[in-house]
Design an enzyme around this catalytic site. Structure first.
Site, short mmCIF file in Angstrom:
data_model
loop_
_atom_site.label_atom_id
_atom_site.label_comp_id
_atom_site.label_asym_id
_atom_site.label_seq_id
_atom_site.Cartn_x
_atom_site.Cartn_y
_atom_site.Cartn_z
N ASP A 156 -4.46 30.63 -56.99
CA ASP A 156 -3.63 30.72 -58.05
C ASP A 156 -2.93 32.10 -57.65
OD1 ASP A 156 -4.40 28.71 -59.14
OD2 ASP A 156 -5.28 29.66 -60.99
N ASP B 213 1.09 32.90 -57.44
CA ASP B 213 1.81 33.78 -57.94
C ASP B 213 2.46 34.64 -56.98
OD1 ASP B 213 0.81 32.74 -60.05
OD2 ASP B 213 -0.81 34.29 -60.39
N SER C 22 11.01 -2.30 -75.97
CA SER C 22 9.57 -2.11 -76.31
C SER C 22 8.88 -3.37 -75.80
CB SER C 22 9.32 -2.00 -77.43
OG SER C 22 10.11 -2.67 -78.39
N GLU D 249 -1.23 -2.54 -65.47
CA GLU D 249 -1.22 -1.08 -65.49
C GLU D 249 -1.91 -0.81 -66.74
OE1 GLU D 249 3.34 -0.77 -63.62
OE2 GLU D 249 2.98 -0.29 -65.76
N LYS E 178 -1.78 0.99 -70.18
CA LYS E 178 -0.49 1.27 -71.17
C LYS E 178 -1.10 2.55 -71.74
CE LYS E 178 1.99 -0.75 -75.26
NZ LYS E 178 1.85 0.66 -75.95
N ASP F 110 -1.15 6.15 -73.96
CA ASP F 110 -0.68 6.45 -75.37
C ASP F 110 -0.23 7.70 -75.33
OD1 ASP F 110 -0.80 5.85 -77.85
OD2 ASP F 110 -2.81 6.14 -78.40
N ARG G 56 13.06 8.21 -75.85
CA ARG G 56 13.44 6.93 -76.09
C ARG G 56 14.65 6.87 -77.30
NH1 ARG G 56 11.27 2.70 -79.44
NH2 ARG G 56 11.87 0.80 -78.27
N TYR H 16 6.40 4.71 -65.09
CA TYR H 16 5.79 3.46 -64.75
C TYR H 16 7.11 2.21 -64.55
CZ TYR H 16 7.08 3.83 -69.94
OH TYR H 16 7.63 4.09 -70.97
N LYS I 240 3.03 -6.86 -65.87
CA LYS I 240 4.54 -7.00 -65.41
C LYS I 240 4.57 -7.98 -64.19
CE LYS I 240 5.54 -2.36 -66.63
NZ LYS I 240 5.74 -0.83 -66.28
N LYS J 33 -3.15 -5.14 -75.79
CA LYS J 33 -3.49 -4.13 -76.48
C LYS J 33 -5.22 -4.19 -76.67
CE LYS J 33 -0.92 -1.76 -79.41
NZ LYS J 33 -0.34 -0.50 -79.55
N CYS K 285 -17.33 31.00 -101.96
CA CYS K 285 -18.08 30.63 -100.75
C CYS K 285 -19.51 29.87 -101.06
CB CYS K 285 -18.13 31.73 -99.72
SG CYS K 285 -19.19 31.66 -98.38
N CYS L 278 -22.27 33.14 -99.33
CA CYS L 278 -22.30 34.28 -99.74
C CYS L 278 -21.92 34.39 -101.23
CB CYS L 278 -21.48 35.22 -98.82
SG CYS L 278 -19.82 35.30 -99.23
N CYS M 139 -13.40 32.29 -97.24
CA CYS M 139 -14.25 33.44 -97.71
C CYS M 139 -13.69 34.69 -97.00
CB CYS M 139 -15.57 33.06 -97.30
SG CYS M 139 -16.72 34.41 -97.50
N CYS N 297 -20.29 38.01 -94.76
CA CYS N 297 -20.81 36.63 -95.10
C CYS N 297 -21.67 36.18 -93.83
CB CYS N 297 -19.72 35.81 -95.40
SG CYS N 297 -20.39 34.03 -95.55
S1 IVH Z 1 6.85 -0.45 -69.39
C1 IVH Z 1 10.83 -2.88 -71.19
N1 IVH Z 1 4.54 0.32 -68.89
O1 IVH Z 1 4.55 1.51 -74.29
C2 IVH Z 1 9.63 -1.95 -71.66
N2 IVH Z 1 5.56 0.77 -71.11
O2 IVH Z 1 6.79 -0.83 -75.89
C3 IVH Z 1 9.19 -1.18 -70.44
N3 IVH Z 1 3.90 2.45 -72.22
O3 IVH Z 1 7.03 3.37 -75.54
C4 IVH Z 1 7.77 -0.58 -70.69
N4 IVH Z 1 2.49 2.74 -70.70
O4 IVH Z 1 6.46 4.18 -73.47
C5 IVH Z 1 5.57 0.28 -69.66
N5 IVH Z 1 2.67 1.22 -68.14
C6 IVH Z 1 3.38 1.02 -68.87
C7 IVH Z 1 3.41 1.85 -70.28
C8 IVH Z 1 4.32 1.70 -71.16
C9 IVH Z 1 2.79 3.04 -71.92
C10 IVH Z 1 4.74 2.70 -73.67
C11 IVH Z 1 6.21 2.79 -73.37
C12 IVH Z 1 6.80 2.18 -74.72
C13 IVH Z 1 5.85 1.27 -75.04
C14 IVH Z 1 6.15 -0.21 -74.90
#
Ligand code: IVH
Length: 684
Positions: free
Chosen positions: A43, A47, A92, A124, A126, A128, A147, A236, A308, A332, A426, A429, A444, A449
């Site tokens: 580091d 720097d 989506s 892949e 998904k 969060d 988005r 992705y 996909k 999911k 509290c 105490c 408190c 305490c």
């Molecule tokens: S592909 C046409 N790949 O999931 C849709 N989405 O409803 C292309 N997400 O909010 C999305 N991981 O941000 C894709 N490996 C992944 C993902 C991913 C998370 C999220 C994306 C979106 C929601 C899809």
């Protein structure tokens, strides 16, 4: 005359070349550090490179380019985010929850394509987090959009630019005219815990989970906030492109990887085979179960798997319905929530006096871990959720880590339950609790305490503070009960016999505790200031204070006008520091700690030597006297670096007890292996 112009031109050219070289070097180290997790320099060295760039840019501001690594942070706050239309809508995915749904998806794909051959699917994780679109024009990062409603997003470029793993320039000769890439912004679980710890230290509300923390960060108009948060991005999918044709999803990932854009392949690079080309639905289902199985052990939160069609030609044949592509589906995972009952509600008093209601529940398993306690945050939260003793509640591990009550199952509420009465005093105490202006928390405020003092002691010995790891919570409690430790300085008066007598500990454990206390006696000034538990002084603030004052005596004399000059120290922090410094008991106690044997290293930077300059030392296994993070700090303070994996470029592997695969790798690559004593020899 002409020759003067020539000279001037050639000197500008040489500065430009130098800047270019520095920027490339810094970009390369950013990639190694932030994307691959394999830093090659310390580091400190990083720097220095960065400082060199800043100095050069300072003396030639006309040569600063928008994509310089120096331009990632520190932009003035915005009034609002600009709205920008996406060139291609951000759609989506359709969700499904079972293997049957996966087979149905495969059937649909084949039907639309009019084929009964097995299709190659890329599967892949998904992630969060939240979706982001990065836009590169002629290879330069120009914009980042959220988005939004899918058609129009918000321009969050300044915030996203602070994410160091995002390349500001694609390192390729002929970049496409336009390359839009989509991905997810996330916060890793470990970073999330640290972030919430820091929120707690600064007495700010903790974030409910990594996704909320990431979303809240991106929404900040001041990009300095984003710069201080551990955001990451994983790409992705491609968006709109011009001058680039990609045949398949596999090719897309290869393109990203060769251009240092962090993407889902990075997970594979690290340790997990999360990304897989599956041949047909059976393979997909198998991979779905695999990802579900490893879900808890991952560094980041995922809520499913995305399937996909790999071939982009087939993708375009499949097209869209409504707002979702026909070529992809999200399988999911069931949310990690369970129902249990509340057996009691207790009030905990924290280090800052905050009264926190905690539900004690019938033990229940969530995501492989048994939980019994869940935080109810504060008075208004418990009132809003109306959690009562006897209630059935749905709990989840927020951020996969901190158990939280989601809601009460009102239908199952037994008769005669009573709303929880939040105490006015509290519980420990018995002093009256107060609510400070604009706060949701009842506190408190009795600094004597017992709960507050004990919690402060636990903070003092904790890892990021004095790091006395053998003084665990139970031992602190017994030392308190035995009246042996009532303030910080008492810890440094403890003798082995005190421990043996009072703890009924074995000789060896007592000795370990004494050794661990002795090892904590040379903290950095920053750690020491942090340990003192001054309100609103978190780890970062403590570092800034240490850097500014350089030694403890000057810090103890700090005045508000000086304090206000320090970056990131606001009026609230100043008020808290000046208040505590006016308390004679506080000053006496700090001096007593020092009298009892604690010596402070003056500011970290000044203690650097060059003994390990440029050396790459991988540390593996466990060490008797010291933990691996401390060793890494020592290596860096001597100018070396400590990458996490062994390669041909590694200079030494420092091996402790039970060293495993890294030691084997070192041996197979012929890298020199050293033990602790030999390492000591290098820095003497
Ligand atoms: S592909 C046409 N790949 O999931 C849709 N989405 O409803 C292309 N997400 O909010 C999305 N991981 O941000 C894709 N490996 C992944 C993902 C991913 C998370 C999220 C994306 C979106 C929601 C899809």
């Amino acid at each position: 005359m002409n020759s003067n112009v020539d000279r001037l031109e050639s000197s500008v050219k040489s500065i430009k070349d130098k800047l270019k070289k520095l920027k490339n070097e810094i970009n390369e180290h950013n990639y190694l550090y932030h994307t691959l997790d394999t830093p090659q320099i310390s580091d400190y060295q990083y720097d220095q490179l960065f400082q060199e760039l800043l100095d050069l840019e300072n003396s030639h501001p006309e040569l600063i380019t928008k994509d310089s690594p120096s331009q990632r942070t520190g932009s003035a706050p915005l009034d609002k985010f600009e709205k920008v239309e996406h060139k291609i809508p951000m759609l989506s995915l359709q969700n499904s929850y079972s293997p049957e749904d996966i087979f149905a998806f495969d059937e649909r794909v084949k039907k639309v394509l009019g084929s009964d051959k097995n299709i190659d699917y890329m599967c892949e994780p998904k992630l969060d987090g939240l979706a982001i679109e990065l836009i590169y024009e002629k290879g330069h990062f120009t914009r980042a959009l959220t988005r939004g409603d899918g058609l129009v997003g918000e321009d969050v470029t300044l915030n996203v630019k602070t994410i160091k793993s995002i390349p500001l320039v694609l390192p390729m000769k002929n970049p496409p005219a336009v390359f839009e890439v989509r991905g997810e912004i996330v916060i890793h679980k470990k970073d999330f815990l640290n972030l919430n710890e820091e929120q707690k230290n600064q007495e700010l509300e903790p974030f409910a989970n990594p996704r909320n923390a990431a979303a809240g960060t991106l929404r900040q108009l001041d990009s300095k906030v984003a710069a201080s948060r551990p955001l990451r991005v994983y790409a992705y999918a491609p968006g709109f492109t011009e001058g680039l044709s990609l045949e398949s999803h596999v090719k897309f990932f290869e393109f990203l990887k060769s251009n240092t854009v962090p993407n889902l392949l990075d997970f594979k690079v690290r340790k997990n085979n999360l990304l897989k080309i599956c041949k047909g639905p059976e393979d997909v289902v198998e991979h779905y179960h695999f990802i579900e199985k490893v879900r808890d052990s991952l560094d980041f939160e995922i809520d499913g798997m995305v399937i996909k069609v790999n071939d982009y030609q087939l993708q375009s044949e499949l097209g869209f319905i409504a707002r979702s592509p026909r070529w992809a589906s999200a399988a999911k995972f069931k949310p990690e929530q369970v129902t249990t009952t509340v057996e009691s509600i207790v009030i905990q008093v924290g280090r800052t006096g905050a009264l926190t209601p905690v539900a004690i529940m019938k033990p229940v398993k969530v995501g492989g871990v048994t939980i019994t306690h869940a935080t109810l945050h504060n008075q208004s939260e418990i009132e809003r959720k109306d959690v009562r003793v006897g209630d059935s509640v749905i709990v989840q591990r927020a951020g996969d880590v901190i158990p939280e009550v989601v809601e009460v199952v009102i239908k199952k509420r037994p008769k005669n339950t009573k709303a929880f009465q939040f105490p006015t005093h509290c519980p420990t105490c018995k002093e009256k609790a107060v609510k400070e202006d604009g706060e949701a928390v009842l506190r408190c405020v009795n600094i004597l305490c017992p709960d507050i003092v004990q919690e402060s002691l636990k903070h003092f010995v904790s890892k990021k503070a004095m790091n006395i790891d053998k003084l665990g919570e139970k031992i602190v409690q017994s030392l308190w009960d035995a009246k042996l430790v009532r303030k910080f300085s008492d810890i440094y008066k403890l003798k082995k016999t005190d421990l043996i007598d009072l703890e009924r500990l074995g000789e060896k454990s007592a000795q370990n505790i004494i050794t661990s206390i002795n090892q904590s006696k040379e903290p950095t000034l920053a750690k020491f200031i942090f340990s003192l538990g001054i309100r609103f002084v978190g780890e970062q603030t403590a570092k800034a204070l240490a850097k500014y004052y350089g030694n403890i005596d000057d810090f103890l004399k700090a005045q508000s006008d000086d304090l206000l000059k320090i970056n990131d120290v606001g009026p609230k922090v100043v008020e808290s520091i000046t208040k505590v410094l006016q308390d004679p008991d506080f000053i006496t106690e700090v001096k007593q700690i020092i009298k009892n044997g604690v010596t402070l290293k003056e500011v970290e930077m000044t203690s650097h030597t060059k003994m390990l300059d440029g050396l790459k030392i991988v540390v593996t296994g466990s060490f008797e006297k010291i933990d691996r993070n401390q060793i890494k700090e020592i290596i860096e303070s001597h100018g070396g670096s400590s990458p996490s994996s062994v390669s041909k470029k590694t200079d030494y592997v420092l091996a402790g007890e039970a060293a495993g695969s890294k030691l084997e790798k070192a041996e197979s690559l012929g890298v020199k292996v050293i033990n602790w004593d030999e390492f000591q020899g290098l820095i003497q």
